[in-house]
Scaffold this motif. Structure first.
Motif, PDB file in Angstrom:
ATOM      1  N   ALA A   3       0.827  -1.209   0.000  1.00 45.68           N
ATOM      2  CA  ALA A   3       0.000   0.000   0.000  1.00 45.68           C
ATOM      3  C   ALA A   3       0.863   1.261   0.000  1.00 45.68           C
ATOM      4  CB  ALA A   3      -0.923  -0.009   1.221  1.00 45.68           C
ATOM      5  N   VAL A   4       1.998   1.245   0.745  1.00 47.33           N
ATOM      6  CA  VAL A   4       2.861   2.428   0.801  1.00 47.33           C
ATOM      7  C   VAL A   4       3.427   2.731  -0.574  1.00 47.33           C
ATOM      8  CG1 VAL A   4       4.984   3.383   1.754  1.00 47.33           C
ATOM      9  CG2 VAL A   4       3.431   2.082   3.236  1.00 47.33           C
ATOM     10  N   VAL A  90       9.897   9.929   1.598  1.00 50.45           N
ATOM     11  CA  VAL A  90       8.963  10.314   2.661  1.00 50.45           C
ATOM     12  C   VAL A  90       7.642  10.698   1.997  1.00 50.45           C
ATOM     13  CG1 VAL A  90       8.487  11.914   4.543  1.00 50.45           C
ATOM     14  CG2 VAL A  90      10.829  11.097   4.159  1.00 50.45           C
ATOM     15  N   PRO A  91       6.583   9.932   2.221  1.00 47.54           N
ATOM     16  CA  PRO A  91       5.301  10.226   1.556  1.00 47.54           C
ATOM     17  C   PRO A  91       4.806  11.633   1.849  1.00 47.54           C
ATOM     18  CG  PRO A  91       5.250   8.059   2.624  1.00 47.54           C
ATOM     19  CD  PRO A  91       6.505   8.733   3.080  1.00 47.54           C
ATOM     20  N   GLY A  92       4.205  12.247   0.849  1.00 51.04           N
ATOM     21  CA  GLY A  92       3.597  13.564   1.018  1.00 51.04           C
ATOM     22  C   GLY A  92       4.545  14.725   0.893  1.00 51.04           C
ATOM     23  N   LEU A 108      11.675  14.682   0.273  1.00 52.10           N
ATOM     24  CA  LEU A 108      12.499  14.240   1.383  1.00 52.10           C
ATOM     25  C   LEU A 108      12.752  12.737   1.313  1.00 52.10           C
ATOM     26  CD1 LEU A 108      10.997  16.218   4.399  1.00 52.10           C
ATOM     27  CD2 LEU A 108      13.213  16.604   3.314  1.00 52.10           C
ATOM     28  N   ILE A 109      13.960  12.344   1.717  1.00 51.58           N
ATOM     29  CA  ILE A 109      14.287  10.935   1.866  1.00 51.58           C
ATOM     30  C   ILE A 109      14.848  10.728   3.265  1.00 51.58           C
ATOM     31  CG2 ILE A 109      14.704  10.536  -0.581  1.00 51.58           C
ATOM     32  CD1 ILE A 109      17.708  10.795  -0.026  1.00 51.58           C
ATOM     33  N   THR A 110      14.798   9.493   3.743  1.00 47.49           N
ATOM     34  CA  THR A 110      15.278   9.187   5.086  1.00 47.49           C
ATOM     35  C   THR A 110      15.658   7.722   5.159  1.00 47.49           C
ATOM     36  OG1 THR A 110      14.700   9.204   7.440  1.00 47.49           O
ATOM     37  CG2 THR A 110      12.935   8.685   5.903  1.00 47.49           C
ATOM     38  N   SER A 111      16.556   7.394   6.095  1.00 46.04           N
ATOM     39  CA  SER A 111      16.852   5.988   6.378  1.00 46.04           C
ATOM     40  C   SER A 111      15.872   5.422   7.398  1.00 46.04           C
ATOM     41  CB  SER A 111      18.286   5.849   6.901  1.00 46.04           C
ATOM     42  OG  SER A 111      18.389   6.319   8.232  1.00 46.04           O
TER      43      SER A 111
END
Length: 448
Positions: A3-4, A90-92, A108-111
Motif C-alpha cells: 500500500a505504501v 517520505v510520503p507527502g 524528502l528521503i530518510t533511512s
C-alpha cells in the motif's frame, strides 16, 4: 506492490501530470550540521523508486562537517569503506521547487523505516524518540518559530551588508518592529510564504523583529513531530532560494551582528494522551512543573544541539530576550522555557534557547527527552523568573566544554542513543577545531 508503494507511485504520477515541464527531482535529507544533501533524479526514474526500486546513498553523507568535509569518527568515513545505506521516500513531501531558473521537484528521503536505519541520522533520532513516547501514551503537538535576517546579496570584503529597502533603495539599518517594514519588504516576504505553502508548510504569523532586516515566521501546530521538523528544515531551504531571486541573502545564522539581536528557533510543545487530554494540565498543572524540571536539568548537556557552532554560542551573551542560564517563567521571554498564557487544552512549553541554525530534528528530540524524563522523575523545578529574577542553572558557553558535558551524560545517551551521542559530539568537536585553525586579521592587529 504494498500500500505504501502504491500511494507513493500515485503521488509521483499526480505530480508529473500537474507539472509537465519538471524533468528532475531533488531527493534530499538533512545532515548533522543541518545542511541538505542528496541526489537529483530524472522524474521518470523517481516512479521506479516509488514502486520499490533500491534507493541508496553513502551512509557517511550524514557525517559531513559544516564545510562539507569528512572527519574521522570512530571507524566511520575512513575505515568502513564508505558504504551505501538504504533510503526511502517520505510520503507527502514531493513538491515543486519554484525558486530555481528551471522548474524542479524536491522530495524528502530518510533511512528511518528502512531495514537498516542510520542511528545518527537526525530524522531517525527524532523518529525513535517519538516512537518511544507513543509507546508510553505520550503524543506531542509541536509548532516551530524561526527568526532570520535579510542581507544585501553582495558581500563587501566578505562581510554582510544591510538589506536595501525596496522603496527607498537605502540600507534598512534601523532596528525596529514596525509593521511598515513588512509592507516595504512585502514582495520577497509574500513569495517566501507562498513558496512555503506550495511545499505544504502551514505558515501563519510574520513579524518584523528587532534587528535591521530581521523577521520571524511562525508555523501551525502539528500532531506529527517529524512533519513539524520537516517544515522548519524545508522553510530554511526555500527561503534562501526565494531571497536570492529578489537580490537578497536570507540567513538563519544565530548571531550575524554583535550589536543586534540574534536569531532563534522557538519550539512550542504540548503533550497529550490517546484521548486528547493535555497531560501537562492534569493535577493542577503539576506535570507541567515536572516537565519543566526535566528540561532544565538536561538543558546544560544539550548545548551542542541548541548552539551547534561558535557563532551560535555568541548569541547567548545577554542580549534582549535570550537567556544566559537555564531558567523558566510564565509569560517571560527572558526565560529558556516560557509558559505562554493559555487554557488547559492548549497549555504548552515554549523552548526559546536554540539558535535558528540548529538542526530542528535534533532540537525537538532533545526537548522531548527532557520533558519525558521530567514526567518520569516527578521533581519540582527551580523557582520561575516571575518569583526570582536570579533563578537559573548555568550551562556551558564554550564548545569543547559543552561537547564533553553532552558526551558523558547518561540520560542523553539513553534518550537519544549512545552511538548518536558519540558521533554527534565528535562531529562538533572536529568542526570546532577546524574552525579554530585560522588566524584572523584581529589577531595580527593585537599580537603581531
Amino acid at each position: 506492490m504494498d500500500a505504501v508503494c502504491s500511494d507513493l507511485v500515485a503521488e509521483v504520477r499526480a505530480f508529473r501530470q500537474r507539472f509537465l515541464d519538471v524533468r528532475y527531482v531533488d531527493l534530499i535529507s538533512l545532515d548533522i550540521p543541518g545542511h541538505f544533501y542528496g541526489k537529483r533524479y530524472p522524474v521518470e526514474m523517481l516512479e521506479k523508486v516509488a514502486a520499490g526500486s533500491a534507493l541508496k546513498l553513502p551512509q557517511n553523507c550524514v557525517l559531513l562537517g559544516t564545510q562539507g568535509g569528512l572527519f574521522k569518527i570512530g571507524d566511520y568515513c575512513f575505515n568502513d569503506g564508505d558504504p551505501d545505506a538504504p533510503r526511502r521516500l517520505v510520503p507527502g513531501t514531493l513538491k515543486i521547487v519554484n525558486w530555481e531558473k528551471q522548474p524542479l521537484g524536491q522530495m524528502l528521503i530518510t533511512s528511518s523505516g528502512t531495514e537498516k536505519p542510520i542511528v545518527f541520522e537526525p530524522r531517525e533520532v527524532l523518529a525513535q524518540v517519538l516512537e518511544r513516547l507513543a509507546g508510553k501514551g505520550i503524543f506531542p503537538v509541536v509548532a516551530f518559530e524561526l527568526e532570520f535576517y535579510l542581507f544585501d546579496r553582495q558581500l563587501r570584503d566578505g562581510l554582510p551588508q544591510f538589506a536595501r529597502d525596496p522603496l527607498t533603495d537605502d540600507a534598512d539599518d534601523q532596528p525596529n518592529m514596525h509593521i511598515e517594514r513588512l509592507s516595504r519588504f512585502a514582495p520577497v516576504l509574500d513569495e517566501m510564504v507562498e513558496t512555503a505553502r506550495a511545499q505544504g508548510i502551514d505558515t501563519t504569523v510574520i513579524t518584523a523583529e528587532l534587528g535591521p532586516g530581521q523577521f520571524e515566521i511562525n508555523f501551525g501546530h502539528l500532531d506529527d513531530g517529524l512533519r513539524a521538523a520537516d517544515w522548519a528544515a524545508l522553510f530554511c531551504r526555500s527561503t534562501r532560494g526565494v531571497a536570492l531571486k529578489h537580490n537578497y541573502r536570507a540567513s538563519f545564522m544565530a548571531k550575524p551582528y554583535l550589536q543586534h539581536p540574534g536569531s532563534g528557533m522557538h519550539v512550542h510543545v504540548s503533550l497529550y494522551d490517546e484521548a486528547g487530554n493535555n497531560l501537562l494540565a492534569a493535577n493542577d498543572q503539576q506535570p507541567l512543573r515536572h516537565a519543566v524540571a526535566g528540561c532544565l536539568e538536561l538543558l546544560p548537556h544539550c548545548m551542542p544541539i541548541f548552539a551547534p557552532n561558535h557563532n551560535a554560542l555568541r548569541r547567548l551573551s545577554g542580549t534582549v530576550n535570550v537567556a544566559t542560564r537555564a531558567s523558566w517563567g510564565f509569560e517571560d521571554r527572558d526565560a529558556c522555557l516560557r509558559v505562554p498564557e493559555s487554557d488547559a487544552k492548549n497549555l504548552r512549553i515554549e523552548h526559546r534557547l536554540a539558535g535558528a541554525d540548529a538542526n530542528p530534528y535534533l532540537v525537538l528530540a532533545a526537548i522531548l527527552v527532557g520533558l519525558e524524563q521530567g514526567l518520569e522523575t516527578g521533581r519540582q523545578p527551580i523557582a520561575p523568573l516571575n518569583e526570582d529574577r536570579s533563578s537559573g542553572i548555568n550551562f556551558p558557553l564554550e564548545m569543547l566544554e559543552a561537547v564533553q558535558s553532552m558526551q558523558h551524560n547518561a540520560q542523553l545517551r539513553e534518550g537519544l542513543g549512545a552511538e548518536f551521542v558519540n558521533v554527534y559530539c565528535e562531529n562538533k568537536r572536529q568542526d570546532h577545531l577546524a574552525f579554530m585553525q585560522d588566524i584572523n586579521a584581529r589577531e595580527y592587529r593585537w599580537y603581531l
